[in-house]
Design a protein around this motif. Structure first.
Motif: not given
Lengths: 306, 387, 324
Positions: A266, A279, B99-100, B167-170, B172, B188-189, B191, B193-194, B196, C139, C142, C148, C150-151
């Motif tokens: 960042x 990430x 959603x995916x 960290x994936x679109x959903x 966010x 802070x935001x 994100x 690991x999917x 984790x 990754x 993703x 898109x 993960x979607x």
């Protein structure tokens, strides 16, 4: 950066590393000594976690639950070795991968049939549920400190076992040269069974201890199997010392990647790009580490075999 | 190869025979295995309860619910839907958790003019740009839970917060939804690991940031891992706010005590005083060993009731799709959330509630209704929907 | 790695072996016509998908069965191919041939790069390093919000095949896939018995010896790995058009593992191995799912049974029978 924050993250990295080590130690022993790739190691981890969670809930004793979990898993492993794994020792890695992948499929369905599809509750023992004040500015989860201690104890225990006992000598002999060991009259079959049971016990211990801080559910074994495999490959397959060093390395790199990489990016990149990349990089840090190690040392950091 | 083909042909014949009986056919793609297995089981239980209560009928017509596992894999969901459409010739579709998977199967269903009644996911694409007359977000639109959470944070006077999501679109989207109504400062935001497992590093970051509260969107196992470690890490005094699914009964059952006091928002609660709901919760607890239903079970139940009302309204002529979607659009059924209407994008305009994890009379941990956060709230994407 | 599972295909004797592939090809080609008559559209789609997976499996069989390179990251290349199609469609490309061609090139390039690094290792280390690269790709996908993440990414309009026809034409697309699969299959079969194939088998059996004989071992292996990656990418591109949807789950390590399982199940390094393995695995999982939610364990049991009872894979069983 705040030194206490850095220290805490260091501790976190070591903690995660030691947890991986518990799982990886068994995996690397089995791999190194029997030259057997046992993907079902993750299923043994899952079995340990489930049994511990259920026994803990029923009896209220955490230590008792961990012991029962280890005993039950060793029993399962005994049957598994007798029926399947024993016949795989002489086969090639691919046959081992396929057969133990089959075991994973069966184990997941079996757990679903016994305990249902939902995750089960695994509570932290009450005495360890809160944080302890490690430094005036740093409260740290008591339970994680116990994990750190157990991880270190297991490491020391394995070191002594492998390097300073007769069993360890046989194990080392088997690992470095199986044919020679057999020739020298070592009853390899017994050593193998012992090592497989030991690996299962360590996996069950890891599962039982991880339960209170992670989801006890179907598939938990597969999710942690990959990091554990990464660890033993970086360390050099068959080397307990390698697994120890690699586990700490992976734990530290993974934690550092998550804690320090995003803020760093960042500060040098535009925010949107940094938000995407940070990430992503943190997620693949351990794989990059593994690839880098293998490029420099194609057989890992501490190759067990010549 | 020949043998394999025989199997295929005989399977096809089974399908053809079944088609002659002409029941109303509902394709149900379930997450029985895979990353959302817990939620999939809840969906199935809610759906089966509704089917049982309707005597396996929809609008008085015999109905067939073809349920199958797709292991939470969007590609497998896609194949399953193709089979539902081409072989089983379904009249309605429902089931997937994530959603995916919904996004993966939507286009094929819409092209075939088969109504897709969502029993959970409400992706922003289907609410906005890619909205379809054949998609009904019977549940909610993804962002609305988080918008409600943002409003709760304002009301509680949380001046600065840390937000955490995968960290994936959903992830966010959910954080975006929270920020839409939250007026304080986002410190802070984070994100993650999917999938984790260890959250120690993130928890240390949160502690260092010293926020008034934390917003967490971490579904399924990730949420279980995070909450356990959050409380163990001594952050119990920093309140956690979450969209309902991070603190629903499935998570509560798996985590236990540490969930106590968690604030979460949803469009439904099991102690919501609506006659249909009282009936549903009682029947559910009777059928499933006293277990409290989750929002997923409630939604699946609602989906079947919505189908039932629509089939009744068109007099069983489900082949007339225009009439079916017109009937569905009326939302003329006794929803467990109470009365609601669909917006122009077929997503509900409904109330959102604050719930808190507490103990019931028998000491069991569960969500308790606190109050209404937003009344007749509509999602933010309806303007993008041109239909 | 010892090589009990590998053994070169025994040249089949008799006329059956000669006409069977052609008969099969004709039968498959007739499927869309017959299927449309009998209302079996779903099975036409199912077979189309099976053919695409067979392309990927054949490419893996080539490097694993003939080359002895146990890669656990093959799904990564399938994903690269699929995402190449996504990237081009997103950029406005509408020709199927351009998109698929590009997918072959891009995934070939990825395979060359990954192979160049990975082939320095052997055995399980090779298995793991290919897995590591596939996980990196996973990754990456993703977190790629432009496509898109993960979607996943929906391909809403079919690609153009030329002469005003598109991949939306189910029968035509089936024939295109069938033709490509047949070409890939015959190409792989020929390559296996070519000088290149023999050199590769030699390396598999004894690398040091081949090196001593003056073969450029590393370059041969890299060439095979690159070719296999490119073919996997082609399969990925076709899969993208088949599903009209691409998601990172295509690249998950379990997909690589399943592909490996299918190849070994069918019979490593056997001409019909990959094809047979894919057919059995896909049909079984499709059928089992119809009847029970506990559909994983019978597959697991089958794998264990195959490892012990048919160490040379299902294709090996046929050899035994015909020679007995």
């Amino acid at each position: 950066m705040d030194p206490i924050f850095v220290f805490e993250q260091l501790l976190n990295g070591l903690g995660f590393g030691l947890m991986l080590f518990l799982l990886a130690a068994g995996l690397t022993l089995v791999f190194g000594i029997m030259d057997t790739m046992n993907l079902a190691h993750g299923s043994l981890y899952m079995a340990g976690a489930y049994v511990a969670a259920r026994v803990h809930e029923a009896s209220g004793s955490f230590v008792g639950a961990v012991l029962v979990a280890v005993a039950a898993t060793v029993l399962v492993a005994f049957v598994l070795e007798l029926l399947i794994v024993k016949r795989l020792y002489a086969r090639d890695h691919l046959a081992q991968v396929i057969a133990t992948f089959g075991v994973i499929l069966i184990a997941d369905d079996a757990v679903k049939a016994i305990w249902g599809p939902s995750p089960v509750m695994a509570t932290t023992p009450a005495a360890l549920a809160g944080p302890v004040q490690l430094l005036p500015e740093l409260p740290y989860p008591a339970y994680r400190l116990v994990l750190l201690a157990v991880g270190l104890l297991v490491a020391v225990g394995l070191y002594v076992l492998v390097n300073h006992t007769r069993v360890g000598m046989l194990v080392r002999a088997g690992a470095s040269n199986r044919k020679m060991a057999e020739f020298m009259g070592v009853r390899v079959g017994r050593v193998f069974s012992f090592v497989f049971a030991l690996g299962a016990a360590l996996a069950a211990l890891a599962g039982a201890l991880m339960g209170p801080i992670s989801a006890v559910q179907i598939g938990m074994g597969e999710a942690i199997l990959i990091p554990a495999l990464v660890v033993i490959v970086i360390g050099g397959i068959g080397s307990v010392r390698g697994a120890f060093v690699a586990a700490l390395l992976v734990g530290l790199v993974d934690t550092a990647g998550r804690a320090f990489l995003p803020p760093l990016l960042r500060s040098v990149l535009p925010p949107a790009l940094a938000a995407d990349l940070g990430p992503a990089f943190a997620g693949i840090a351990m794989y990059v580490l593994m690839a880098a190690v293998l490029i420099l040392k194609p057989a890992g950091l501490f190759p067990a075999r010549a | 190869m020949l043998k394999l083909k025989n199997v295929a042909v005989s399977l096809a014949l089974c399908g053809a025979v079944a088609a002659h009986a002409e029941p109303v056919k509902v394709g149900v793609a379930l997450d029985i295995s895979g990353p959302f297995a817990t939620i999939g089981a809840e969906t199935r239980d809610g759906l089966n309860l509704a089917v049982e209560r309707l005597g396996s009928k929809l609008g008085g017509q015999p109905a067939e619910f073809i349920q199958q596992d797709f292991a939470g894999n969007p590609e497998q969901a896609n194949q399953l839907v193709n089979r539902f459409l081409q072989r089983d010739k379904i009249d309605f579709f429902t089931g997937p958790v994530a959603s995916n998977s919904a996004l993966a199967v939507g286009p094929a269903l819409f092209a075939a003019k088969v109504p897709f009644l969502s029993s959970n996911p409400g992706p922003s694409l289907f609410a906005g740009k890619q909205c379809s007359p054949y998609f009904f977000g019977v549940s909610y639109q993804n962002d609305t839970y988080d918008e409600a959470a943002g409003k709760v944070a304002n009301e509680k006077g949380f001046k600065n917060m840390v937000l955490i999501a995968p960290n994936y679109p959903a992830g966010k989207d959910h954080i975006g939804g929270f920020k839409r109504l939250y007026k304080g400062t986002v410190k802070d935001e984070i994100y993650t690991k999917v999938g984790q497992i260890d959250y120690a590093a993130e928890i240390a970051q949160i502690r260092a940031a010293k926020p008034d509260a934390v917003f967490a969107f971490l579904p399924a196992a990730m949420g279980i891992n995070f909450i356990k470690q959050y409380v163990g890490g001594g952050l119990k005094d920093i309140p956690l706010i979450a969209p309902g699914f991070t603190a629903d009964q499935d998570v509560i059952e798996a985590v236990g005590e540490p969930t106590l006091g968690m604030l979460n928002t949803a469009h439904w609660a099991h102690d919501l005083k609506v006659p249909a709901n009282v009936e549903f919760v009682e029947a559910f607890r009777k059928k499933y060993n006293g277990r409290y239903p989750t929002v997923y079970a409630a939604q699946a139940y609602d989906v079947v009731m919505a189908m039932d009302a629509a089939v009744r309204e068109v007099g069983g002529k489900v082949a007339d799709r225009e009439a079916v979607i017109a009937a569905l659009k009326k939302a003329n059924f006794k929803s467990v959330r109470g009365e609601f209407k669909y917006g122009a994008n077929n997503f509900p305009v409904q109330n959102y509630y604050l719930r808190v994890v507490d103990k019931d009379a028998s000491g069991k941990l569960t969500n308790k209704l606190v109050g209404t956060v937003m009344e007749k709230h509509q999602d933010a994407y309806v303007g993008d929907c041109k239909q | 790695m010892s090589d009990e599972l590998h053994s070169a295909a025994i040249p089949s004797s008799g006329g059956v072996a000669r006409w069977l592939p052609w008969a099969l090809l004709v039968a498959l080609a007739l499927l869309p016509v017959v299927g449309a008559q009998l209302g079996l559209d779903y099975y036409v789609g199912f077979v189309r998908r099976m053919l695409i997976v067979m392309i990927a499996a054949t490419s893996l069989n080539f490097i694993l069965g003939y080359g002895g390179m146990a890669a656990l990251g093959h799904a990564g290349f399938i994903g690269v191919g699929a995402y190449t199609v996504v990237a081009l469609v997103d950029a406005g490309v509408s020709s199927a041939w351009t998109a698929w061609g590009a997918a072959v090139l891009v995934s070939g390039a990825f395979a060359a790069l990954i192979g160049a690094v990975s082939l320095r290792t052997r055995g399980v280390y090779f298995l793991m390093i290919t897995l590591a690269f596939a996980q990196m790709l996973y990754y990456l996908a993703v977190s790629l919000s432009a496509y898109g993440g993960d979607d996943g990414y929906g391909l809403y309009s079919p690609l153009e095949l030329g002469a005003g026809r598109t991949t939306g034409d189910a029968a035509l697309f089936f024939w295109v896939v069938l033709a490509i699969a047949a070409l890939v299959f015959s190409f792989a079969s020929r390559a296996a018995v070519s000088r290149f194939g023999h050199a590769l088998t030699g390396i598999r059996d004894n690398e040091t010896r081949m090196e001593a004989l003056g073969y450029p071992v590393y370059r041969l292996k890299l060439a095979a790995f690159t070719g296999a990656g490119a073919l996997a990418g082609l399969a990925g591109a076709l899969l993208a058009s088949h599903n009209n949807f691409v998601s990172p789950s295509t690249m998950h390590w379990t997909e690589s593992a399943t592909l490996l399982v299918m190849v070994v199940l069918g019979g490593l390094g056997r001409r019909w191995g990959a094809v047979l393995g894919v057919a059995v695995w896909l049909v079984l999982s499709e059928v089992l799912k119809l009847y029970t939610e506990y559909w994983h364990w019978p597959l697991g049991l089958m794998l264990i049974a195959v490892v012990f009872a048919a160490p040379r894979g299902l294709a090996g069983l046929f050899d035994d029978r015909s020679s007995a």
